[in-house]
Design an enzyme around this catalytic site. Sequence first.
Site, PDB file in Angstrom:
ATOM      1  N   ARG A  74      -1.630  22.320 -13.982  1.00 57.01           N
ATOM      2  CA  ARG A  74      -0.629  21.201 -14.232  1.00 57.01           C
ATOM      3  C   ARG A  74      -0.769  20.283 -15.689  1.00 57.01           C
ATOM      4  O   ARG A  74      -0.246  20.167 -16.254  1.00 57.01           O
ATOM      5  CB  ARG A  74      -0.360  19.863 -13.454  1.00 57.01           C
ATOM      6  CG  ARG A  74      -0.824  18.688 -13.527  1.00 57.01           C
ATOM      7  CD  ARG A  74      -0.501  17.674 -12.497  1.00 57.01           C
ATOM      8  NE  ARG A  74       0.083  16.946 -12.911  1.00 57.01           N
ATOM      9  CZ  ARG A  74       1.381  16.661 -12.377  1.00 57.01           C
ATOM     10  NH1 ARG A  74       1.442  16.219 -10.908  1.00 57.01           N
ATOM     11  NH2 ARG A  74       2.386  15.278 -12.518  1.00 57.01           N
ATOM     12  N   ASN A  90       0.427  18.534 -20.415  1.00 55.64           N
ATOM     13  CA  ASN A  90       0.803  17.710 -21.485  1.00 55.64           C
ATOM     14  C   ASN A  90       0.935  18.446 -22.716  1.00 55.64           C
ATOM     15  O   ASN A  90       0.248  18.224 -23.940  1.00 55.64           O
ATOM     16  CB  ASN A  90      -1.455  17.192 -21.496  1.00 55.64           C
ATOM     17  CG  ASN A  90      -1.315  16.810 -20.379  1.00 55.64           C
ATOM     18  OD1 ASN A  90      -0.239  16.395 -19.594  1.00 55.64           O
ATOM     19  ND2 ASN A  90      -2.294  16.712 -19.966  1.00 55.64           N
ATOM     20  N   LYS A 139       2.992  11.655 -10.494  1.00 59.43           N
ATOM     21  CA  LYS A 139       2.209  10.823 -11.705  1.00 59.43           C
ATOM     22  C   LYS A 139       3.285   9.023 -11.974  1.00 59.43           C
ATOM     23  O   LYS A 139       4.098   9.504 -12.618  1.00 59.43           O
ATOM     24  CB  LYS A 139       1.860  11.841 -12.837  1.00 59.43           C
ATOM     25  CG  LYS A 139       0.804  12.268 -13.008  1.00 59.43           C
ATOM     26  CD  LYS A 139       0.300  12.737 -14.359  1.00 59.43           C
ATOM     27  CE  LYS A 139      -0.146  13.634 -14.439  1.00 59.43           C
ATOM     28  NZ  LYS A 139      -0.857  14.368 -15.636  1.00 59.43           N
ATOM     29  N   GLU A 164      -3.661  17.268 -11.139  1.00 62.65           N
ATOM     30  CA  GLU A 164      -4.639  17.832 -12.304  1.00 62.65           C
ATOM     31  C   GLU A 164      -5.929  17.969 -12.219  1.00 62.65           C
ATOM     32  O   GLU A 164      -7.108  17.543 -13.443  1.00 62.65           O
ATOM     33  CB  GLU A 164      -4.157  16.534 -13.401  1.00 62.65           C
ATOM     34  CG  GLU A 164      -4.186  17.547 -14.710  1.00 62.65           C
ATOM     35  CD  GLU A 164      -3.846  16.189 -16.335  1.00 62.65           C
ATOM     36  OE1 GLU A 164      -2.369  16.116 -15.985  1.00 62.65           O
ATOM     37  OE2 GLU A 164      -4.027  15.955 -16.681  1.00 62.65           O
ATOM     38  N   HIS A 189       1.787  16.595 -26.028  1.00 62.13           N
ATOM     39  CA  HIS A 189       1.251  15.199 -25.703  1.00 62.13           C
ATOM     40  C   HIS A 189      -0.030  14.139 -26.565  1.00 62.13           C
ATOM     41  O   HIS A 189       0.230  12.867 -26.119  1.00 62.13           O
ATOM     42  CB  HIS A 189       1.135  15.006 -24.154  1.00 62.13           C
ATOM     43  CG  HIS A 189       2.311  14.873 -23.851  1.00 62.13           C
ATOM     44  ND1 HIS A 189       3.461  16.613 -23.764  1.00 62.13           N
ATOM     45  CD2 HIS A 189       3.490  13.888 -22.815  1.00 62.13           C
ATOM     46  CE1 HIS A 189       4.735  16.139 -22.870  1.00 62.13           C
ATOM     47  NE2 HIS A 189       4.720  14.780 -22.475  1.00 62.13           N
ATOM     48  N   HIS A 193       1.238  11.072 -27.901  1.00 62.53           N
ATOM     49  CA  HIS A 193       1.408   9.498 -27.135  1.00 62.53           C
ATOM     50  C   HIS A 193       0.092   8.826 -28.096  1.00 62.53           C
ATOM     51  O   HIS A 193       0.289   7.993 -28.417  1.00 62.53           O
ATOM     52  CB  HIS A 193      -0.187   9.930 -25.971  1.00 62.53           C
ATOM     53  CG  HIS A 193       0.652  10.170 -24.961  1.00 62.53           C
ATOM     54  ND1 HIS A 193      -0.229  10.350 -23.711  1.00 62.53           N
ATOM     55  CD2 HIS A 193       1.453  10.267 -24.076  1.00 62.53           C
ATOM     56  CE1 HIS A 193       1.002  10.775 -22.598  1.00 62.53           C
ATOM     57  NE2 HIS A 193       2.344  10.924 -23.123  1.00 62.53           N
ATOM     58  N   HIS A 211       8.989   8.674 -25.901  1.00 65.81           N
ATOM     59  CA  HIS A 211       8.223   9.756 -26.441  1.00 65.81           C
ATOM     60  C   HIS A 211       9.013  11.073 -26.682  1.00 65.81           C
ATOM     61  O   HIS A 211       8.081  11.726 -26.458  1.00 65.81           O
ATOM     62  CB  HIS A 211       7.950   9.777 -23.791  1.00 65.81           C
ATOM     63  CG  HIS A 211       7.337  10.431 -23.902  1.00 65.81           C
ATOM     64  ND1 HIS A 211       5.687   9.974 -24.132  1.00 65.81           N
ATOM     65  CD2 HIS A 211       7.578  11.483 -22.949  1.00 65.81           C
ATOM     66  CE1 HIS A 211       5.798  11.969 -22.979  1.00 65.81           C
ATOM     67  NE2 HIS A 211       6.144  11.597 -22.270  1.00 65.81           N
ATOM     68  N   LYS A 257       8.408  23.282 -12.992  1.00 65.05           N
ATOM     69  CA  LYS A 257       7.616  22.150 -12.401  1.00 65.05           C
ATOM     70  C   LYS A 257       7.140  22.467 -10.920  1.00 65.05           C
ATOM     71  O   LYS A 257       6.021  21.969 -10.819  1.00 65.05           O
ATOM     72  CB  LYS A 257       7.706  20.856 -13.050  1.00 65.05           C
ATOM     73  CG  LYS A 257       6.924  19.277 -12.813  1.00 65.05           C
ATOM     74  CD  LYS A 257       7.214  18.816 -13.460  1.00 65.05           C
ATOM     75  CE  LYS A 257       6.278  17.167 -13.852  1.00 65.05           C
ATOM     76  NZ  LYS A 257       6.223  16.553 -14.684  1.00 65.05           N
ATOM     77  N   GLU A 296      10.650  18.078 -24.127  1.00 61.68           N
ATOM     78  CA  GLU A 296       9.636  18.404 -22.909  1.00 61.68           C
ATOM     79  C   GLU A 296      10.498  19.775 -22.937  1.00 61.68           C
ATOM     80  O   GLU A 296       9.771  20.031 -22.443  1.00 61.68           O
ATOM     81  CB  GLU A 296      10.641  16.937 -21.477  1.00 61.68           C
ATOM     82  CG  GLU A 296       9.380  15.898 -21.682  1.00 61.68           C
ATOM     83  CD  GLU A 296       7.702  15.854 -22.114  1.00 61.68           C
ATOM     84  OE1 GLU A 296       7.365  16.728 -21.550  1.00 61.68           O
ATOM     85  OE2 GLU A 296       7.659  14.600 -21.931  1.00 61.68           O
ATOM     86  N   ARG A 305       0.620  -1.198   0.198  1.00 61.42           N
ATOM     87  CA  ARG A 305       0.294  -0.083  -0.035  1.00 61.42           C
ATOM     88  C   ARG A 305       0.959   1.504  -0.118  1.00 61.42           C
ATOM     89  O   ARG A 305       0.397   2.378   0.210  1.00 61.42           O
ATOM     90  CB  ARG A 305      -1.150   0.049   1.289  1.00 61.42           C
ATOM     91  CG  ARG A 305      -1.697  -0.921   0.966  1.00 61.42           C
ATOM     92  CD  ARG A 305      -2.990  -1.015   1.910  1.00 61.42           C
ATOM     93  NE  ARG A 305      -4.041  -1.848   2.620  1.00 61.42           N
ATOM     94  CZ  ARG A 305      -3.229  -3.221   2.374  1.00 61.42           C
ATOM     95  NH1 ARG A 305      -2.610  -2.890   3.759  1.00 61.42           N
ATOM     96  NH2 ARG A 305      -4.810  -4.036   2.498  1.00 61.42           N
TER      97      ARG A 305
HETATM   98  N1  GLY Z   1       6.065  11.891 -12.992  1.00 60.25           N
HETATM   99  C1  GLY Z   1       5.640  12.722 -13.583  1.00 60.25           C
HETATM  100  C2  GLY Z   1       4.638  13.850 -13.790  1.00 60.25           C
HETATM  101  O1  GLY Z   1       4.099  13.416 -12.708  1.00 60.25           O
HETATM  102  O2  GLY Z   1       4.743  14.549 -14.325  1.00 60.25           O
END
Ligand code: GLY
Length: 358
Positions: A243, A247, A143, A236, A250, A254, A266, A226, A185, A121
């Site tokens: 945030r 994208n 993320k 998000e 992206h 993607h 990527h 960031k 990026e 967990r």
């Molecule tokens: N791990 C990448 C992000 O959270 O943007």
Amino acid sequence: MNMIRVQLGERSYPITLGTGILPALPGLAARLGIPRQIAVVTDTRVAALHVRRLSALLRKEGCEVLEIVIARGERQKSLACANRIITRLLESHYSRRSALFAFGGGVVGDVTGFVAATFRRGIPLVQVPTTLLAQVESSIGGKTAVNHPLSKNAIGAYHQPSLVFSDTEFLATLPKREIISGVGEILKYGMLDRGIFAYLDRHIAAILAGDPSALREIILRCNRVKAKLIQDDEREERAGGGRAVLNLGHTVGHALEDLSRYRLRHGEAVVLGLRWELRLALAAGLTDKADGALFDDLLGRVPYHPSIGFIPRDRLVERLVALGASGGFVVPRKIGKVIVARDIPPSLIRSVSRAFRP
Ligand code: GLY
């Protein structure tokens, strides 16, 4: 050494950036209270070049270290790979009181992050990114995800690292393709921030050539932007901004990654996605023409023009129409201001995307 703090209450953490700083990592991890039973997850390339040194430094500090080496490439972002890592942890009697170090690029960071979020967990995670893309972007933000055959990043969780530790010395051994990938990026941040755009306008050639001081400066500037976005909108949730602006490039990126069956990396797909989405936004009259021309010129200075004829164009066009109708595209209004556009007409997406050669 530069230190940026991501302020998220009890989930706050430092991003540490410097050159040749790896020996400071075990001491810093100890001061932050990170458990001393550590599994270092890495890929075969980083294992061959660097993992022995990291493990030796950690052991010298009194840590128990288990090395888990995975294969390279996006296909490792899978439940099967996560399960293999978990099996190794269980076989070695790792527990809630262990920590995971993600030592590598974006794939290693994402799959290790996913295991850290779910094993018992959730256990502490330290990101030790070794690629430009990971130092600029993927090691920060919380993320974590693995892919499903039907969708990229479909299975995941938010799980902030306890520490991001970027040593730019690792960038010296990066293949050229990895630099282009990271630059994808970085270019995105040029559209999000006027100061970064001005820096890139002057230094893009040095960055592409792998100049150490230019790389360090641009990583630092992107990390500051960031960190602020994550602080303001960790999950998000902010409509029309927050945030989600990360994208940019992206949505198309993607789709290209997926339809190329990950032959495009990527960051490479993001370079093409930025060009594509700018073209769409200009055609839709959403982007200031003068700033659009400046950004187009910057994107044109990146020597990345792959043939993508192997991607079925009809499928790509229809995928983009569907994405435009669901999430929309993040598009630049002008340098320093991007928006989420959900109302670009399908007929315009079709006509631009049928003809465009990024
Ligand atoms: N791990 C990448 C992000 O959270 O943007």
